[in-house]
Scaffold this motif. Sequence first.
Motif, PDB file in Angstrom:
ATOM      1  N   ARG A  36       0.831  -1.214   0.000  1.00  0.00           N
ATOM      2  CA  ARG A  36       0.000   0.000   0.000  1.00  0.00           C
ATOM      3  C   ARG A  36       0.864   1.262   0.000  1.00  0.00           C
ATOM      4  NH1 ARG A  36      -3.010  -2.944   3.664  1.00  0.00           N
ATOM      5  NH2 ARG A  36      -2.018  -1.916   5.418  1.00  0.00           N
ATOM      6  N   ARG A  37       1.906   1.274   0.805  1.00  0.00           N
ATOM      7  CA  ARG A  37       2.705   2.484   0.995  1.00  0.00           C
ATOM      8  C   ARG A  37       3.656   2.764  -0.160  1.00  0.00           C
ATOM      9  NH1 ARG A  37       3.816   5.221   5.890  1.00  0.00           N
ATOM     10  NH2 ARG A  37       5.087   7.006   5.409  1.00  0.00           N
ATOM     11  N   PHE A  38       4.346   1.707  -0.608  1.00  0.00           N
ATOM     12  CA  PHE A  38       5.404   1.898  -1.595  1.00  0.00           C
ATOM     13  C   PHE A  38       5.113   1.262  -2.959  1.00  0.00           C
ATOM     14  CE2 PHE A  38       7.660   1.971   2.553  1.00  0.00           C
ATOM     15  CZ  PHE A  38       8.142   3.267   2.490  1.00  0.00           C
ATOM     16  N   ALA A  39       3.965   0.605  -3.106  1.00  0.00           N
ATOM     17  CA  ALA A  39       3.620  -0.102  -4.344  1.00  0.00           C
ATOM     18  C   ALA A  39       4.681  -1.132  -4.702  1.00  0.00           C
ATOM     19  CB  ALA A  39       3.392   0.871  -5.489  1.00  0.00           C
ATOM     20  N   VAL A  40       5.194  -1.810  -3.685  1.00  0.00           N
ATOM     21  CA  VAL A  40       6.204  -2.848  -3.861  1.00  0.00           C
ATOM     22  C   VAL A  40       5.579  -4.168  -3.435  1.00  0.00           C
ATOM     23  CG1 VAL A  40       8.445  -3.697  -3.083  1.00  0.00           C
ATOM     24  CG2 VAL A  40       8.114  -1.258  -3.461  1.00  0.00           C
ATOM     25  N   ASP A  41       5.593  -5.119  -4.347  1.00  0.00           N
ATOM     26  CA  ASP A  41       5.004  -6.432  -4.091  1.00  0.00           C
ATOM     27  C   ASP A  41       6.088  -7.396  -3.617  1.00  0.00           C
ATOM     28  OD1 ASP A  41       2.851  -8.092  -3.955  1.00  0.00           O
ATOM     29  OD2 ASP A  41       2.699  -8.439  -6.109  1.00  0.00           O
ATOM     30  N   ILE A  42       5.961  -7.862  -2.393  1.00  0.00           N
ATOM     31  CA  ILE A  42       6.926  -8.805  -1.821  1.00  0.00           C
ATOM     32  C   ILE A  42       6.160 -10.027  -1.338  1.00  0.00           C
ATOM     33  CG2 ILE A  42       8.620  -9.196   0.008  1.00  0.00           C
ATOM     34  CD1 ILE A  42       9.145  -6.193  -0.012  1.00  0.00           C
ATOM     35  N   PRO A  43       6.513 -11.211  -1.833  1.00  0.00           N
ATOM     36  CA  PRO A  43       5.855 -12.423  -1.329  1.00  0.00           C
ATOM     37  C   PRO A  43       6.150 -12.612   0.166  1.00  0.00           C
ATOM     38  CG  PRO A  43       7.027 -12.880  -3.361  1.00  0.00           C
ATOM     39  CD  PRO A  43       7.430 -11.502  -2.921  1.00  0.00           C
ATOM     40  N   PHE A  44       5.148 -13.029   0.876  1.00  0.00           N
ATOM     41  CA  PHE A  44       5.267 -13.274   2.311  1.00  0.00           C
ATOM     42  C   PHE A  44       6.476 -14.165   2.623  1.00  0.00           C
ATOM     43  CE2 PHE A  44       4.180 -16.611   5.426  1.00  0.00           C
ATOM     44  CZ  PHE A  44       4.261 -15.865   6.592  1.00  0.00           C
ATOM     45  N   GLU A  45       6.703 -15.163   1.783  1.00  0.00           N
ATOM     46  CA  GLU A  45       7.778 -16.134   2.020  1.00  0.00           C
ATOM     47  C   GLU A  45       9.170 -15.515   1.935  1.00  0.00           C
ATOM     48  OE1 GLU A  45       5.564 -16.583  -0.688  1.00  0.00           O
ATOM     49  OE2 GLU A  45       4.128 -17.633   0.580  1.00  0.00           O
ATOM     50  N   ASP A  46       9.280 -14.342   1.323  1.00  0.00           N
ATOM     51  CA  ASP A  46      10.579 -13.692   1.177  1.00  0.00           C
ATOM     52  C   ASP A  46      11.038 -12.965   2.440  1.00  0.00           C
ATOM     53  OD1 ASP A  46      10.579 -14.658  -1.372  1.00  0.00           O
ATOM     54  OD2 ASP A  46      10.516 -12.709  -2.367  1.00  0.00           O
ATOM     55  N   ILE A  47      10.165 -12.921   3.450  1.00  0.00           N
ATOM     56  CA  ILE A  47      10.529 -12.262   4.709  1.00  0.00           C
ATOM     57  C   ILE A  47      10.379 -13.262   5.857  1.00  0.00           C
ATOM     58  CG2 ILE A  47      10.122 -10.335   6.278  1.00  0.00           C
ATOM     59  CD1 ILE A  47       8.940  -8.779   3.986  1.00  0.00           C
ATOM     60  N   PRO A  48      11.390 -14.117   6.056  1.00  0.00           N
ATOM     61  CA  PRO A  48      11.312 -15.028   7.199  1.00  0.00           C
ATOM     62  C   PRO A  48      11.453 -14.244   8.504  1.00  0.00           C
ATOM     63  CG  PRO A  48      13.422 -15.257   6.085  1.00  0.00           C
ATOM     64  CD  PRO A  48      12.598 -14.298   5.279  1.00  0.00           C
ATOM     65  N   ARG A  49      10.944 -14.818   9.561  1.00  0.00           N
ATOM     66  CA  ARG A  49      11.013 -14.140  10.863  1.00  0.00           C
ATOM     67  C   ARG A  49      12.447 -13.984  11.347  1.00  0.00           C
ATOM     68  NH1 ARG A  49       7.766 -17.031  14.805  1.00  0.00           N
ATOM     69  NH2 ARG A  49       8.258 -15.289  16.146  1.00  0.00           N
ATOM     70  N   SER A  50      13.375 -14.719  10.743  1.00  0.00           N
ATOM     71  CA  SER A  50      14.787 -14.584  11.108  1.00  0.00           C
ATOM     72  C   SER A  50      15.436 -13.374  10.420  1.00  0.00           C
ATOM     73  CB  SER A  50      15.555 -15.854  10.751  1.00  0.00           C
ATOM     74  OG  SER A  50      15.459 -16.118   9.358  1.00  0.00           O
ATOM     75  N   SER A  51      14.705 -12.712   9.523  1.00  0.00           N
ATOM     76  CA  SER A  51      15.230 -11.527   8.832  1.00  0.00           C
ATOM     77  C   SER A  51      15.474 -10.406   9.825  1.00  0.00           C
ATOM     78  CB  SER A  51      14.235 -11.023   7.785  1.00  0.00           C
ATOM     79  OG  SER A  51      14.030 -11.960   6.782  1.00  0.00           O
ATOM     80  N   THR A  52      16.548  -9.672   9.600  1.00  0.00           N
ATOM     81  CA  THR A  52      16.812  -8.495  10.424  1.00  0.00           C
ATOM     82  C   THR A  52      16.037  -7.311   9.863  1.00  0.00           C
ATOM     83  OG1 THR A  52      18.716  -7.789   9.111  1.00  0.00           O
ATOM     84  CG2 THR A  52      19.155  -9.266  11.001  1.00  0.00           C
TER      85      THR A  52
END
Length: 84
Positions: A53-69
């Motif tokens: 919504r904010r940046f019009a950037v589509d990122i799949p949920f799977e690309d952000i693991p909870r281990s990400s900083t």
Amino acid sequence: MSEVVTPDSVRAFIEQELIDFGAEPEAVSDDVSLDELDIDSLAVVELVASVKRRFAVDIPFEDIPRSSTVAAVCDLIRARAQAA
């Protein structure tokens, strides 16, 4: 209209989102993981939707693991914005 993606705008947005999800403001730093901030999978899904919504950037949920900083999440958003 989406916001321009800059390092500062992305970092400020992610920090505020994490605080809104319950992270302690003083705990949010570039080298802390989402897991260490107690950000659960549902919050990551909400974060992905907020980024779109904010940046019009589509990122799949799977690309952000909870281990990400925090820094890794910001870098991913900026990279995806540049690729678009």
